[in-house]
Scaffold this active site. Structure first.
Site, mmCIF file in Angstrom:
data_model
loop_
_atom_site.group_PDB
_atom_site.id
_atom_site.type_symbol
_atom_site.label_atom_id
_atom_site.label_comp_id
_atom_site.label_asym_id
_atom_site.label_seq_id
_atom_site.Cartn_x
_atom_site.Cartn_y
_atom_site.Cartn_z
ATOM 1 N N ASP A 144 0.877 -1.177 0.000
ATOM 2 C CA ASP A 144 0.000 0.000 0.000
ATOM 3 C C ASP A 144 0.917 1.230 0.000
ATOM 4 O OD1 ASP A 144 0.923 0.276 2.603
ATOM 5 O OD2 ASP A 144 -1.058 0.240 3.541
ATOM 6 N N CYS B 275 3.082 -3.117 4.061
ATOM 7 C CA CYS B 275 2.190 -2.017 4.458
ATOM 8 C C CYS B 275 2.943 -1.209 5.514
ATOM 9 C CB CYS B 275 0.833 -2.538 4.928
ATOM 10 S SG CYS B 275 0.886 -3.640 6.356
ATOM 11 N N THR C 146 2.991 -1.536 8.819
ATOM 12 C CA THR C 146 3.560 -2.383 9.882
ATOM 13 C C THR C 146 3.798 -3.828 9.457
ATOM 14 O OG1 THR C 146 1.329 -2.960 10.566
ATOM 15 C CG2 THR C 146 2.351 -1.073 11.683
ATOM 16 N N HIS D 227 10.008 -23.356 10.005
ATOM 17 C CA HIS D 227 8.967 -23.987 10.827
ATOM 18 C C HIS D 227 7.558 -23.799 10.279
ATOM 19 C CE1 HIS D 227 11.506 -24.296 14.789
ATOM 20 N NE2 HIS D 227 12.140 -24.771 13.731
ATOM 21 N N HIS E 84 7.458 -30.270 11.774
ATOM 22 C CA HIS E 84 6.853 -28.995 11.352
ATOM 23 C C HIS E 84 5.852 -29.224 10.219
ATOM 24 C CE1 HIS E 84 9.574 -27.108 14.053
ATOM 25 N NE2 HIS E 84 10.592 -27.708 13.461
HETATM 26 C C1 RB5 Z 1 -1.940 2.723 6.439
HETATM 27 O O1 RB5 Z 1 -1.965 3.967 7.046
HETATM 28 C C2 RB5 Z 1 -1.664 1.633 7.468
HETATM 29 O O2 RB5 Z 1 -2.758 1.508 8.325
HETATM 30 C C3 RB5 Z 1 -1.390 0.332 6.791
HETATM 31 O O3 RB5 Z 1 -0.306 0.489 5.933
HETATM 32 C C4 RB5 Z 1 -0.981 -0.861 7.636
HETATM 33 O O4 RB5 Z 1 0.046 -0.542 8.512
HETATM 34 C C5 RB5 Z 1 -2.036 -1.615 8.271
HETATM 35 O O5 RB5 Z 1 -1.763 -2.665 8.880
#
Ligand code: RB5
Length: 150
Positions: A8, A65, A67, A98, A133
């Protein structure tokens, strides 16, 4: 091995860096977007990456994304996808040895490019250990069968 790459907007810069790295390595990969200066929903790009793996067009996916967590949650909704957020070399290695992860998720806001590249290297180069595993991954596959509602 062919790799699907998607992000994203929050993962765009890290994806661009990983894309440069994969190109330098002459790795086979498909960049599914997003493009620069777009604001998109990570879910849509998790779907694109998962679909490439499930269709057999790609062997594995790397999804980025902010995180790595939203991509993992969304991609793991698909039967046959094992998506793992990895934030260091140990988690990258274990997700392959694993968990037989076929989808690596990374955080563009949490993982610097140099670290991400090393994580990608390890993740691509590490094989599934099998043995006990495999029994556990098979149980995950059974869960998918038992709880799948078309
Ligand atoms: C986008 O702002 C953010 O929410 C998305 O990239 C992501 O981290 C969601 O898990």
């Amino acid at each position: 091995m062919r790799i699907a790459l998607a992000s994203d907007h929050a993962g765009y810069e890290l994806k661009a860096g990983i894309s440069r790295y994969l190109a330098e390595q002459a790795a086979a990969f498909t960049d599914l977007g997003c493009g620069p200066n777009e604001s998109v929903d990570y879910v849509d790009f998790a779907v694109k990456g998962a679909a490439e793996v499930l269709s057999g067009a790609c062997d594995r996916a790397i999804l980025v994304c902010g995180t790595g967590m939203g991509m993992a949650v969304a991609a793991n909704k698909f039967k046959g996808i094992r998506a793992t957020p990895c934030w260091n070399l140990y988690t990258a290695e274990m997700s392959r040895r694993h968990n037989d992860a076929n989808c690596l998720t990374l955080g563009g806001r949490t993982t610097p490019l140099a670290d991400a590249i090393r994580i990608v290297q390890v993740w691509l180069d590490t094989s599934f250990e099998g043995g006990r595993h495999a029994r556990r991954v098979d149980k995950i596959k059974e869960l998918e069968e038992r709880h799948f509602k078309p």
